[in-house]
Scaffold this active site. Structure first.
Site, short mmCIF file in Angstrom:
data_model
loop_
_atom_site.label_atom_id
_atom_site.label_comp_id
_atom_site.label_asym_id
_atom_site.label_seq_id
_atom_site.Cartn_x
_atom_site.Cartn_y
_atom_site.Cartn_z
N ARG A 177 -1.68 -11.80 4.86
CA ARG A 177 -0.79 -12.92 5.20
C ARG A 177 -0.75 -13.16 6.71
NH1 ARG A 177 5.27 -10.44 3.90
NH2 ARG A 177 5.19 -8.70 5.36
N ARG A 237 -0.47 -0.82 -4.51
CA ARG A 237 0.60 -0.64 -5.48
C ARG A 237 0.13 -1.16 -6.82
NH1 ARG A 237 2.44 2.74 -2.98
NH2 ARG A 237 4.52 2.98 -2.07
N GLU A 266 3.73 4.81 -13.87
CA GLU A 266 3.25 6.13 -13.47
C GLU A 266 4.24 7.19 -13.94
OE1 GLU A 266 2.54 6.11 -9.26
OE2 GLU A 266 1.10 4.47 -9.37
N HIS A 285 -2.11 8.96 -8.22
CA HIS A 285 -1.37 8.58 -7.00
C HIS A 285 -1.43 9.70 -5.96
CE1 HIS A 285 1.99 5.65 -5.61
NE2 HIS A 285 1.37 6.18 -4.56
#
Length: 321
Positions: A177, A237, A266, A285
């Protein structure tokens, strides 16, 4: 007296640091989170809590914790925390940026290469006793050298990942962004639109945090725009990816393979279709999972709690969003 709730088992030296200025209650299970009801009950007289991504900080938590002053989140991302709500109650929330950047980028490269060269498939092939001879295309994978790599999310981890790609002589594109001229000048990264990234990358790596703008960014339309031999890696994520769309893309050959360190749920449900796919590599993770980095993350959480409970500014406060 101050009271600190620690929702995961951490090494004794860190507990002793906390005990120097507070009563400490620790959930002594290394690999399972503190049950929600236990967490809420423990917060009744707590002034600080040391949490992980497993703990959701919402209205129920805030209502259960009338004395809470600081929440130390052992992660860079903080999508598990309702930050505006926390700030509205005068509670300080902190995270652990910077200390895990290099380790997470290193895991990203490891995952990318493992998928590209089909390392998991190859190891299982040997273990099953199927390796009987050599073949010209036996477990042939995909070269990273000279490839076009698209990075979605050019924050600290994205930049660290791009820096590691220089040794592979890759052509790096990125979408973010915010445009980062330093990444373009120092790393030779080319800023492109999201569609251009999708359409031209041999490898696409997501390092982006979860926001309303990034949620489900990798959806059915996005996967359709990728090359059929593209490899998708996610170390950002889980909810940035529409997993049903990812499964469909893999099944229908819209992309070649994926490597995931993060998922929407998760731990993953063992019935999830991704687990039955040989071209999907999933790890639990572990982006920041080196001993040195995890110790640094815990130390930063301890330091932030100590500072706030001594009426000082924490090292890494989460700013308003």
């Amino acid at each position: 007296m101050e009271k600190v709730i620690v929702t995961r088992k951490i090494p004794q030296p860190f507990i002793e640091q906390l005990e120097a200025f507070a009563e400490v209650e620790v959930w002594n299970e290394s690999y399972t989170p503190m049950p929600r009801d236990k967490f809420l009950d423990s917060l009744k007289d707590a002034t600080a809590c040391f949490i992980t991504l497993s703990e959701k900080i919402d209205e129920a938590v805030i209502e259960s914790a009338p004395h809470l002053k600081v929440i130390a989140n052992m992660a860079v991302g903080f999508d598990n925390i309702d930050v505006p709500l926390v700030h509205s109650k005068g509670i300080i929330a902190t995270n652990t940026p910077e200390v895990l950047t290099e380790t997470t980028a290193e895991l990203g490269i490891t995952l990318l290469l493992s998928v590209a060269r089909r390392i998991v498939e190859a190891e299982q092939y040997v273990q099953r006793g199927e390796w009987q001879s050599w073949g010209p295309y036996l477990l042939a994978g995909k070269d990273l050298y000279n490839a076009k790599v698209g990075i979605f999310g050019m924050g600290d981890i994205g930049k660290a990942f791009a820096r590691r790609l220089k040794g592979f002589n890759t052509n790096v594109m990125y979408h973010n962004r915010t445009r980062y001229k330093d990444a373009e000048e120092k790393l030779g990264a080319l800023y492109v639109s999201f569609d251009t990234l999708l359409e031209n990358s041999d490898f696409i790596v997501c390092t982006a945090p979860l926001t309303e703008d990034t949620r489900d960014k990798f959806n059915e339309a996005a996967f359709k725009k990728m090359k059929n031999d593209a490899i998708f890696i996610n170390i950002g994520r889980g909810a940035v990816v529409d997993e049903q769309a990812l499964v469909k893309a893999l099944q229908e050959g819209e992309i070649a393979a994926c490597g995931l360190d993060v998922l929407r749920q998760e731990p993953i449900d063992m019935s999830h279709p991704l687990l039955s796919m040989s071209n999907a590599v999933i790890v639990p993770h572990i982006g920041s999972a080196s001993m040195i980095t995890r110790n640094r993350m815990i130390q930063l959480c301890v330091d932030n709690i100590r500072l706030v409970l001594n009426d000082k500014q924490p090292k890494t406060p989460i700013k308003a969003i």
